[in-house]
Design a protein around this motif. Structure first.
Motif, PDB file in Angstrom:
ATOM      1  N   ARG A 172      43.693  43.470  40.151  1.00 25.89           N
ATOM      2  CA  ARG A 172      44.175  43.892  41.480  1.00 25.89           C
ATOM      3  C   ARG A 172      43.014  43.885  42.480  1.00 25.89           C
ATOM      4  O   ARG A 172      41.958  44.482  42.239  1.00 25.89           O
ATOM      5  CB  ARG A 172      44.749  45.301  41.340  1.00 25.89           C
ATOM      6  N   GLY A 173      43.223  43.186  43.598  1.00 29.26           N
ATOM      7  CA  GLY A 173      42.200  43.137  44.633  1.00 29.26           C
ATOM      8  C   GLY A 173      41.269  41.947  44.563  1.00 29.26           C
ATOM      9  O   GLY A 173      40.446  41.753  45.462  1.00 29.26           O
ATOM     10  N   ILE A 181      45.444  50.245  37.768  1.00 28.22           N
ATOM     11  CA  ILE A 181      44.864  49.078  37.096  1.00 28.22           C
ATOM     12  C   ILE A 181      45.346  48.988  35.652  1.00 28.22           C
ATOM     13  O   ILE A 181      45.733  47.913  35.180  1.00 28.22           O
ATOM     14  CB  ILE A 181      43.325  49.121  37.148  1.00 28.22           C
ATOM     15  N   VAL A 182      45.316  50.111  34.940  1.00 26.61           N
ATOM     16  CA  VAL A 182      45.830  50.114  33.570  1.00 26.61           C
ATOM     17  C   VAL A 182      47.320  49.783  33.569  1.00 26.61           C
ATOM     18  O   VAL A 182      47.817  49.052  32.703  1.00 26.61           O
ATOM     19  CB  VAL A 182      45.552  51.462  32.873  1.00 26.61           C
ATOM     20  N   GLY A 183      48.047  50.291  34.561  1.00 23.06           N
ATOM     21  CA  GLY A 183      49.468  49.968  34.685  1.00 23.06           C
ATOM     22  C   GLY A 183      49.699  48.477  34.867  1.00 23.06           C
ATOM     23  O   GLY A 183      50.638  47.901  34.288  1.00 23.06           O
ATOM     24  N   ASP A 184      48.829  47.835  35.673  1.00 20.21           N
ATOM     25  CA  ASP A 184      48.925  46.385  35.846  1.00 20.21           C
ATOM     26  C   ASP A 184      48.764  45.670  34.511  1.00 20.21           C
ATOM     27  O   ASP A 184      49.498  44.723  34.195  1.00 20.21           O
ATOM     28  CB  ASP A 184      47.836  45.874  36.802  1.00 20.21           C
ATOM     29  N   LEU A 185      47.786  46.114  33.720  1.00 22.27           N
ATOM     30  CA  LEU A 185      47.486  45.426  32.459  1.00 22.27           C
ATOM     31  C   LEU A 185      48.572  45.665  31.413  1.00 22.27           C
ATOM     32  O   LEU A 185      48.934  44.743  30.668  1.00 22.27           O
ATOM     33  CB  LEU A 185      46.117  45.872  31.940  1.00 22.27           C
ATOM     34  N   ASP A 236      47.197  39.905  44.122  1.00 20.48           N
ATOM     35  CA  ASP A 236      47.422  40.690  45.341  1.00 20.48           C
ATOM     36  C   ASP A 236      46.356  41.778  45.517  1.00 20.48           C
ATOM     37  O   ASP A 236      45.823  42.322  44.535  1.00 20.48           O
ATOM     38  CB  ASP A 236      48.798  41.357  45.293  1.00 20.48           C
ATOM     39  N   ALA A 237      46.107  42.111  46.780  1.00 17.59           N
ATOM     40  CA  ALA A 237      45.104  43.122  47.121  1.00 17.59           C
ATOM     41  C   ALA A 237      45.703  44.142  48.082  1.00 17.59           C
ATOM     42  O   ALA A 237      45.591  44.009  49.302  1.00 17.59           O
ATOM     43  CB  ALA A 237      43.886  42.467  47.749  1.00 17.59           C
ATOM     44  N   PRO A 238      46.353  45.182  47.561  1.00 18.40           N
ATOM     45  CA  PRO A 238      46.848  46.243  48.446  1.00 18.40           C
ATOM     46  C   PRO A 238      45.693  46.811  49.280  1.00 18.40           C
ATOM     47  O   PRO A 238      44.548  46.860  48.815  1.00 18.40           O
ATOM     48  CB  PRO A 238      47.401  47.286  47.468  1.00 18.40           C
TER      49      PRO A 238
END
Length: 318
Positions: A61-62, A80-84, A67-69
């Motif tokens: 992320r970023g 970040i862990v949720g993304d993974l 995507d980069a909120p």
């Protein structure tokens, strides 16, 4: 490099760019740091996929083509862990080997705390496990120990570091980060600034090509540095939100690799923690600590063959 496939996967409310190579039954998730991309793992991906593993490396992320909120509040380790975890779900992977470096190592430690069921074993580089100190917020502690000009403290104000970075060519700035071999604390007074440091003459190291620097520079020129800097700006928020995990050990098998010239290894107190029992107390399944001589922070790129071999020697046990 043409062997590596690229795709965009929708995870956790964002579009994530993922590089992947290999079709083995066991998968390895590679997690990069700052200022890096999936590309930092190019050597390990090709090496380990040739040994029968499925190698997966996202742009976090970023970064890069992910995507980069805009808000730092959207860059906590829970995001970040949720993304993974979402990525593993999308790829149909219940459990993987994990390899992390720099901020990727920090994220990997949290992944092992939050979801140890998803991790077969961990090879982490550069940043040892840092147990949560309930007595004070991390940034204030760093200011007290290392001063306001310590780079983590300098990164806290939104927009400030970005303005300094914008005053210098992106490729020069990234080369300064990647090729730095000074093991001392990174302290950057405002009167000097990051731009002035980046403009100092710097030799391209043998392990980094002009093409490598151009690739990094092209992505950071497009995306900017705010996403990566937001990881630093969420440090105190991570501390607040992770209070329920205070005192929790890392309960997956671990191998740790660091260079003897790494700034993290030479931070006051780090060597004592790593070698004198603290690290093993907090990570009881720590099986091996490897210190590579004459090696700086970006260990997986500076010593690619050795690092790949160290990863393989460890994960093939499981």
């Amino acid at each position: 490099m043409e062997k590596i496939d690229h795709k965009i996967v929708k995870v956790n409310g964002i579009n994530m760019h993922v590089a992947e190579v290999g079709e083995g039954p066991s998968a390895i998730l590679f997690i990069h740091g700052f200022p890096e991309l999936w590309y930092t793992w190019r050597h390990q991906m090709l090496s380990l996929s040739s040994l029968g593993y499925r190698a997966i490396a996202p742009d976090l992320r970023g970064y890069g083509d992910t995507d980069a909120p805009p808000s730092a509040a959207e860059y906590t380790v829970f995001h970040i862990v949720g993304d993974l975890v979402g990525l593993l779900d999308q790829l149909g992977l219940d459990q993987v080997f994990v390899v992390g470096h720099d901020w990727g190592a920090v994220v990997a430690w949290y992944l092992c705390q939050f979801r140890p069921d998803r991790v077969k074993a961990l090879v982490n580089m550069s940043v040892p496990f840092l147990p949560r100190n309930p007595m004070g917020k991390p940034v204030a502690t760093m200011r007290h120990l290392f001063g306001d000009d310590y780079y983590v403290c300098r990164f806290q104000q939104p927009g400030e570091a970005e303005e300094e970075f914008a005053r210098v060519d992106t490729a020069k700035l990234l080369l300064k980060f990647l090729a730095n071999r000074n093991p001392g604390l990174m302290v950057v007074p405002k009167a000097i600034g990051f731009a002035a440091i980046a403009d100092m003459p710097f030799t391209l190291p043998s392990w980094l090509s002009e093409e490598d620097v151009k690739y990094y520079a092209s992505k950071f020129s497009q995306k900017g540095f705010t996403g990566g800097l937001n990881y630093y700006r969420a440090i105190d928020l991570n501390w607040e939100l992770s209070a329920p995990w205070t005192g929790q050990q890392i309960k997956v098998p671990v191998k740790f690799i660091v260079g003897d010239l790494d700034v993290t290894y030479n931070t006051p107190g780090a060597k004592e923690y790593i070698h004198d029992g603290g690290f093993k107390r907090d990570v009881p399944l720590l099986q091996e600590v490897v210190v590579l001589k004459d090696t700086a922070h970006f260990i997986n790129q500076e010593r690619p063959e050795e690092v790949s071999q160290h990863i393989y020697e460890f994960i093939q046990k499981f």
